[in-house]
Scaffold this motif. Sequence first.
Motif, PDB file in Angstrom:
ATOM      1  N   ALA A 164      38.584  50.700  44.125  1.00 38.32           N
ATOM      2  CA  ALA A 164      39.039  50.308  42.792  1.00 38.32           C
ATOM      3  C   ALA A 164      39.868  49.025  42.863  1.00 38.32           C
ATOM      4  O   ALA A 164      39.699  48.113  42.041  1.00 38.32           O
ATOM      5  CB  ALA A 164      39.855  51.443  42.167  1.00 38.32           C
ATOM      6  N   ARG A 165      40.744  48.935  43.849  1.00 37.20           N
ATOM      7  CA  ARG A 165      41.596  47.745  44.006  1.00 37.20           C
ATOM      8  C   ARG A 165      40.744  46.521  44.338  1.00 37.20           C
ATOM      9  O   ARG A 165      40.930  45.442  43.777  1.00 37.20           O
ATOM     10  CB  ARG A 165      42.623  48.010  45.096  1.00 37.20           C
ATOM     11  CG  ARG A 165      43.765  47.017  45.140  1.00 37.20           C
ATOM     12  CD  ARG A 165      44.744  47.436  46.217  1.00 37.20           C
ATOM     13  NE  ARG A 165      45.439  48.677  45.876  1.00 37.20           N
ATOM     14  CZ  ARG A 165      46.083  49.425  46.771  1.00 37.20           C
ATOM     15  NH1 ARG A 165      46.094  49.071  48.053  1.00 37.20           N
ATOM     16  NH2 ARG A 165      46.705  50.521  46.388  1.00 37.20           N
ATOM     17  N   LYS A 166      39.800  46.690  45.256  1.00 35.25           N
ATOM     18  CA  LYS A 166      38.912  45.581  45.627  1.00 35.25           C
ATOM     19  C   LYS A 166      38.053  45.164  44.442  1.00 35.25           C
ATOM     20  O   LYS A 166      37.852  43.970  44.178  1.00 35.25           O
ATOM     21  CB  LYS A 166      38.025  45.996  46.800  1.00 35.25           C
ATOM     22  CG  LYS A 166      36.956  44.969  47.174  1.00 35.25           C
ATOM     23  CD  LYS A 166      36.242  45.369  48.441  1.00 35.25           C
ATOM     24  CE  LYS A 166      34.988  44.523  48.681  1.00 35.25           C
ATOM     25  NZ  LYS A 166      35.256  43.085  48.663  1.00 35.25           N
ATOM     26  N   HIS A 167      37.545  46.156  43.709  1.00 34.05           N
ATOM     27  CA  HIS A 167      36.694  45.864  42.566  1.00 34.05           C
ATOM     28  C   HIS A 167      37.462  45.103  41.490  1.00 34.05           C
ATOM     29  O   HIS A 167      36.925  44.169  40.868  1.00 34.05           O
ATOM     30  CB  HIS A 167      36.145  47.175  42.010  1.00 34.05           C
ATOM     31  CG  HIS A 167      35.083  46.977  40.973  1.00 34.05           C
ATOM     32  ND1 HIS A 167      33.963  46.218  41.180  1.00 34.05           N
ATOM     33  CD2 HIS A 167      34.982  47.455  39.699  1.00 34.05           C
ATOM     34  CE1 HIS A 167      33.207  46.238  40.095  1.00 34.05           C
ATOM     35  NE2 HIS A 167      33.799  46.977  39.185  1.00 34.05           N
ATOM     36  N   ALA A 168      38.717  45.475  41.267  1.00 32.88           N
ATOM     37  CA  ALA A 168      39.540  44.757  40.289  1.00 32.88           C
ATOM     38  C   ALA A 168      39.711  43.296  40.702  1.00 32.88           C
ATOM     39  O   ALA A 168      39.626  42.381  39.872  1.00 32.88           O
ATOM     40  CB  ALA A 168      40.896  45.442  40.146  1.00 32.88           C
ATOM     41  N   ARG A 169      39.929  43.043  42.002  1.00 31.99           N
ATOM     42  CA  ARG A 169      40.066  41.663  42.480  1.00 31.99           C
ATOM     43  C   ARG A 169      38.753  40.903  42.313  1.00 31.99           C
ATOM     44  O   ARG A 169      38.746  39.735  41.925  1.00 31.99           O
ATOM     45  CB  ARG A 169      40.486  41.671  43.949  1.00 31.99           C
ATOM     46  CG  ARG A 169      41.870  42.245  44.188  1.00 31.99           C
ATOM     47  CD  ARG A 169      42.280  42.096  45.638  1.00 31.99           C
ATOM     48  NE  ARG A 169      43.590  42.694  45.877  1.00 31.99           N
ATOM     49  CZ  ARG A 169      44.269  42.601  47.010  1.00 31.99           C
ATOM     50  NH1 ARG A 169      43.753  41.934  48.023  1.00 31.99           N
ATOM     51  NH2 ARG A 169      45.454  43.162  47.142  1.00 31.99           N
ATOM     52  N   ASP A 170      37.639  41.564  42.603  1.00 37.46           N
ATOM     53  CA  ASP A 170      36.341  40.912  42.474  1.00 37.46           C
ATOM     54  C   ASP A 170      36.043  40.554  41.020  1.00 37.46           C
ATOM     55  O   ASP A 170      35.487  39.491  40.729  1.00 37.46           O
ATOM     56  CB  ASP A 170      35.229  41.819  43.008  1.00 37.46           C
ATOM     57  CG  ASP A 170      35.280  41.983  44.520  1.00 37.46           C
ATOM     58  OD1 ASP A 170      35.991  41.200  45.176  1.00 37.46           O
ATOM     59  OD2 ASP A 170      34.606  42.887  45.040  1.00 37.46           O
ATOM     60  N   LEU A 171      36.396  41.439  40.096  1.00 40.68           N
ATOM     61  CA  LEU A 171      36.154  41.173  38.687  1.00 40.68           C
ATOM     62  C   LEU A 171      36.947  39.959  38.217  1.00 40.68           C
ATOM     63  O   LEU A 171      36.436  39.124  37.452  1.00 40.68           O
ATOM     64  CB  LEU A 171      36.529  42.395  37.846  1.00 40.68           C
ATOM     65  CG  LEU A 171      35.617  43.618  37.969  1.00 40.68           C
ATOM     66  CD1 LEU A 171      36.181  44.778  37.170  1.00 40.68           C
ATOM     67  CD2 LEU A 171      34.207  43.299  37.510  1.00 40.68           C
ATOM     68  N   LEU A 172      38.180  39.835  38.665  1.00 40.58           N
ATOM     69  CA  LEU A 172      38.986  38.681  38.291  1.00 40.58           C
ATOM     70  C   LEU A 172      38.433  37.392  38.892  1.00 40.58           C
ATOM     71  O   LEU A 172      38.506  36.324  38.285  1.00 40.58           O
ATOM     72  CB  LEU A 172      40.437  38.869  38.750  1.00 40.58           C
ATOM     73  CG  LEU A 172      41.286  39.838  37.929  1.00 40.58           C
ATOM     74  CD1 LEU A 172      42.637  40.037  38.598  1.00 40.58           C
ATOM     75  CD2 LEU A 172      41.481  39.304  36.505  1.00 40.58           C
TER      76      LEU A 172
END
Length: 390
Positions: free
Chosen positions: A71-79
């Motif tokens: 979830a943390r990695k995905h949030a960074r990727d989305l940004l």
Amino acid sequence: MIMALGCGGELPTVRESPALDESPTPFQQRSSHYGGRPDPVPLEPAEEAIWSNLESRMLSCTLDPRLVSAARKHARDLLASGLGPGEDIDHLRFSLEFLGGFDYALAPFVLEMGKGGEEALERHVIDHQGDWTHCGLGLASVRDRTIAVWIGVRRGIDIDPVPVSPLIGRVLAVRGRVVVDGMRVSSSFLGLPDGSVRRLATTQIPGSDDFEVRVSFDRPGRHELELQIENDCGPETAVLLPLYVGGDPDLRPIIVPSGAMAGDLRPPEEILAQMINSARTKANLPALIIDRRLESVARSHTKDMMALGYFGHRSPDGTLLEDRLSTRGLAPSSSAENVARSHDVIRAHRNLMRSPSHRLNTMSREFTHMGIAVEQDGDSVVVTEVFARW
């Protein structure tokens, strides 16, 4: 890409992901195994504050370290990447695989904090509080923007460590256990690099909830290992893992671009049928004939799933495809059914073709006819494909 759909029924050209998170920890090192016991991942203070509020409102949901990291990695990727609608699930699945996660049926919820974001997340958790056994929460910020990603999972089985890159000529014993009462591992499949599929034997360990699936590899390349569980709605894919036999694993996800159907005015059923028959033609298989009777069966089941709020092959009253055919006076010599839910029909087709069990239905020489139904449900489409031989 749309012209390719109209002329050849091909999937649109996939592309490599845009820039991913390059932080030094812990995302540059891909896990060498799926499953097993993950290392603890402490929540950041902002995540801890949100989790503490949500935890008291859920019936039962275990905070899972890999889901937190994903979830943390995905949030960074989305940004960082500016993904379009639907593209984010390709990233999220890859992020979890990258970190050694094995859950397939992910239920993500993405929102921007501020502007009522935390209240929206709280409402989401309350509305779905009984749906998950494990969950993850991750935040990422850039300047004045903060993205939150919530992942919910209903995990039916757990697996012991499985190597991401197994060796050719070795037998791999995949072991695990059922962790939800009333479920069992029903079927196992291996998708080979050439698109063919092998059925695998699943052995239940006497006197326990443990199981074992033995897999051998006789060629290099990417394989897909699928484990299915049997639940109230019938068979469901619980694990779908890429295994990179004799080679290096992918380090970036491959995604289908959003908007691939823009401008294509054909019915979605026609688009799906053409993609299916294009894949069969490439494999030197005869095309399937559209059958309106099968389409009616598929349409009824799709609408039933949406109306009653379930997803699967077995309806709440216990009926299966055979029953749905029989009530209409249809008695094909053989039949099968695929169901899918995705952002659009292109993604639904791609997901079904990646799954060995569903690909086996789509590419079977046994079937001569098909019926397809697609219904819009909010931002998603629900698809039913019925195959039969007359």
